[in-house]
Design an enzyme around this catalytic site. Structure first.
Site, PDB file in Angstrom:
ATOM      1  CB  SER A 274      -1.006  -0.005   1.148  1.00  0.00           C
ATOM      2  OG  SER A 274      -0.376  -0.264   2.364  1.00  0.00           O
TER       3      SER A 274
ATOM      4  CG  HIS B 248      -1.337   3.853   4.022  1.00  0.00           C
ATOM      5  ND1 HIS B 248      -2.561   3.489   4.530  1.00  0.00           N
ATOM      6  CD2 HIS B 248      -0.721   2.697   3.664  1.00  0.00           C
ATOM      7  CE1 HIS B 248      -2.677   2.172   4.466  1.00  0.00           C
ATOM      8  NE2 HIS B 248      -1.571   1.669   3.960  1.00  0.00           N
TER       9      HIS B 248
END
Length: 192
Positions: free
Chosen positions: A120, A169
């Protein structure tokens, strides 16, 4: 999937790593994930710097894998059509590595038990790039722009959950935004 060589490459790489995880019984098993290249949440690499790259190809469980594959299939084509496969793949790995560094630094300050894995950080890099690129190349489909913004908002909300790395992230996202601001656009990028 013509013209999607970078997307296919990333999908195949992540799928192969997941198949290895399944074969080794790594899902939900920190010990096996560590043996495959996860980042230790202790913040101690002990000279095993390759983990900063390998952690981004591994996944904690099937749900984690499916979410990342869905994000990959959504944002990679947007980026690849505008800047080409080489930039796509390079950005994924740069954002993934830098998100790994951010996660590692966080765990140096706040060590814990467990491992960090997942694509991610690299995918948030591609999401950030996609958002910039759909504004750099007018006219972009308004529905595409809205969809990317909703994906970002959902991703940030998901990042607030326990066990999800906000540091990874956000770092990936910033790398993607910065890279997309300065990249030379693909010659056929006038596609909406």
């Amino acid at each position: 999937m013509r013209g999607m060589a970078g997307t296919i490459f990333l999908l195949a790489t992540i799928a192969i790593a997941f198949a290895v995880e399944l074969a080794r019984g790594a899902l939900g098993n920190d010990t096996v994930l560590l043996s495959l290249g996860a980042l230790p949440d202790s913040g101690q690499l002990l000279g095993q710097y390759w983990r900063i790259l390998s952690f981004g190809l591994l996944h904690a469980d099937l749900y984690h894998f499916v979410l990342n594959v869905a994000l990959l299939l959504w944002v990679c084509p947007v980026v690849e059509r505008r800047v080409g496969p080489a930039f796509l793949v390079s950005l994924f790995f740069a954002a993934s590595v830098l998100s790994g560094v951010a996660i590692l630094l966080k765990h140096v300050v706040e060590p814990s038990v467990g491992t960090s894995v997942g694509a991610s950080g690299g995918l948030f890099g591609l999401l950030g790039a996609a958002l910039v690129l759909v504004y750099r190349i007018p006219p972009a489909n308004p529905a595409l722009r809205r969809g990317l913004w909703l994906t970002l908002l959902g991703g940030i909300a998901f990042s607030l959950l326990p066990g999800v790395s906000m540091a990874g992230h956000v770092t990936g996202l910033l790398v993607g935004v910065l890279a997309a601001l300065f990249v030379r656009l693909h010659p056929a990028s006038r596609i909406t």
